[in-house]
Design an enzyme around this catalytic site. Structure first.
Site, PDB file in Angstrom:
ATOM      1  N   LYS A   1      56.254  31.005-103.105  1.00 16.86           N
ATOM      2  CA  LYS A   1      54.990  31.768-103.098  1.00 16.86           C
ATOM      3  C   LYS A   1      54.445  31.916-104.515  1.00 16.86           C
ATOM      4  CE  LYS A   1      56.141  34.267 -98.899  1.00 16.86           C
ATOM      5  NZ  LYS A   1      56.730  35.484 -98.343  1.00 16.86           N
TER       6      LYS A   1
ATOM      7  N   LEU B   1      65.741  34.310 -97.197  1.00 15.33           N
ATOM      8  CA  LEU B   1      64.344  33.943 -96.927  1.00 15.33           C
ATOM      9  C   LEU B   1      63.593  35.252 -96.821  1.00 15.33           C
ATOM     10  CD1 LEU B   1      64.759  31.144 -94.189  1.00 15.33           C
ATOM     11  CD2 LEU B   1      64.176  30.823 -96.599  1.00 15.33           C
ATOM     12  N   ASP B   2      62.318  35.236 -97.188  1.00 18.54           N
ATOM     13  CA  ASP B   2      61.515  36.454 -97.063  1.00 18.54           C
ATOM     14  C   ASP B   2      61.364  36.826 -95.596  1.00 18.54           C
ATOM     15  OD1 ASP B   2      61.153  36.378 -99.774  1.00 18.54           O
ATOM     16  OD2 ASP B   2      59.236  35.303 -99.643  1.00 18.54           O
ATOM     17  N   ARG B   3      60.990  38.065 -95.377  1.00 21.92           N
ATOM     18  CA  ARG B   3      60.865  38.542 -93.999  1.00 21.92           C
ATOM     19  C   ARG B   3      59.909  37.669 -93.171  1.00 21.92           C
ATOM     20  NH1 ARG B   3      58.063  43.898 -91.767  1.00 21.92           N
ATOM     21  NH2 ARG B   3      58.912  44.917 -93.601  1.00 21.92           N
TER      22      ARG B   3
ATOM     23  N   HIS C   1      61.120  34.740-104.305  1.00 22.45           N
ATOM     24  CA  HIS C   1      59.746  34.390-103.911  1.00 22.45           C
ATOM     25  C   HIS C   1      59.228  33.153-104.647  1.00 22.45           C
ATOM     26  CE1 HIS C   1      59.683  38.126-101.824  1.00 22.45           C
ATOM     27  NE2 HIS C   1      59.449  38.900-102.855  1.00 22.45           N
TER      28      HIS C   1
END
Ligand code: URA
Length: 267
Positions: A218, A134-136, A215
């Site tokens: 997004k 997962l992204d930060r 990503h």
């Protein structure tokens, strides 16, 4: 161009020592096997091996990548240790701001550090692998396991395990934008698979993806004109996040087999 398959380091070490290894043999490299069996995490195991504290089949073994066959006796500091590895999968509620990476160049903290802080002593000795990333800034459900086969299953592009996200976005997506998300759209790394997409609120979208490209949520929402402001993962397969932020729990056997579709006997 055909991709060259990399020979695993344990297999190289095994060949150096013993000649050909039969493809079906359940052989692993020593440091990894110690981490999977919960004797000690991999980095610690590598050090213990180099320090001469580990014996395999009655001989001190100083090579962390040495092959270890099932059934062989392994001792650490003279004590026989079981190399039987239980299959464990944990759910963790990832907070925002921590990275899903082994190293932390920006000193923001890694999710592995956060998990270890809250695990009891009996689970500290395992090596934990995150199943995907997962992204930060993304919060929500992140799964961990001690068995790389589950990582492979959960992240393979062929598994199509559904992942459910909720995104707060800029602007209210139209029915047309939702239809584009559902049907699949073309990103710079190719077309997306059909997805689930519905409006949960004026600027809130639920997306269910059966792939996990970099990503991806997004990029898909940006492509239909609604950049993501916050992103949260609620479910993987039929396993739904149900622990508070920063905490964890073990998945049951049926959550692993039915919820994630992982069958340890068929891999
Ligand atoms: N898609 C994203 O864009 N970010 C995540 O963290 C997960 C999926």
């Amino acid at each position: 161009m055909a991709r060259k398959t990399k020979t695993p380091r344990w297999l190289e070490a095994a060949r150096r020592r013993t000649g050909p290894v039969s493809p079906g043999a359940r052989t692993d490299w020593l440091a990894r096997a110690l981490g999977r069996a919960g004797v000690m995490p991999r980095a610690e195991a590598e050090k213990a091996i180099r320090d001469g504290r580990v014996e395999v089949g009655g001989r001190v073994e100083r090579e962390p990548f040495a092959p270890v066959h099932s059934g062989v006796e392994v001792r650490v500091d003279g004590q026989v240790r079981s190399m039987e590895a239980p299959l464990l999968v944990l759910m963790f509620h990832k907070p925002a701001g921590v990275v899903v990476a082994g190293t932390d160049p920006e000193s923001v903290g890694t999710v592995f550090e956060r998990l270890r802080e809250v695990l009891p002593a009996e689970l500290q000795c395992f090596e934990w692998y995150a199943i995907g990333r997962l992204d930060r800034d993304t919060t929500g459900l992140l799964l961990f396991t001690n068995d790389e086969r589950v990582v492979q299953h959960g992240t393979s592009p062929d598994t199509h395990l559904p992942k459910r996200y909720v995104a707060d976005v800029a602007g209210r997506p139209s029915e047309e934008a939702l239809a584009r998300l559902r049907e699949g759209l073309v990103l710079d790394d190719g077309p997306t698979r059909p997805a689930g997409a519905r409006l949960l609120g004026p600027e809130r979208v639920e997306l269910v993806l059966t792939e996990g490209r970099h990503h991806q949520v997004k990029r898909m929402l940006a492509a239909v004109g609604h950049p993501v402001r916050t992103l949260h993962r609620e479910a993987v397969g039929t396993v739904v996040l149900d622990v508070p932020v920063g905490t964890w729990r073990k998945l049951s056997e049926s959550e692993v087999s039915e919820g994630l579709g992982f069958n340890s006997t068929s891999t």
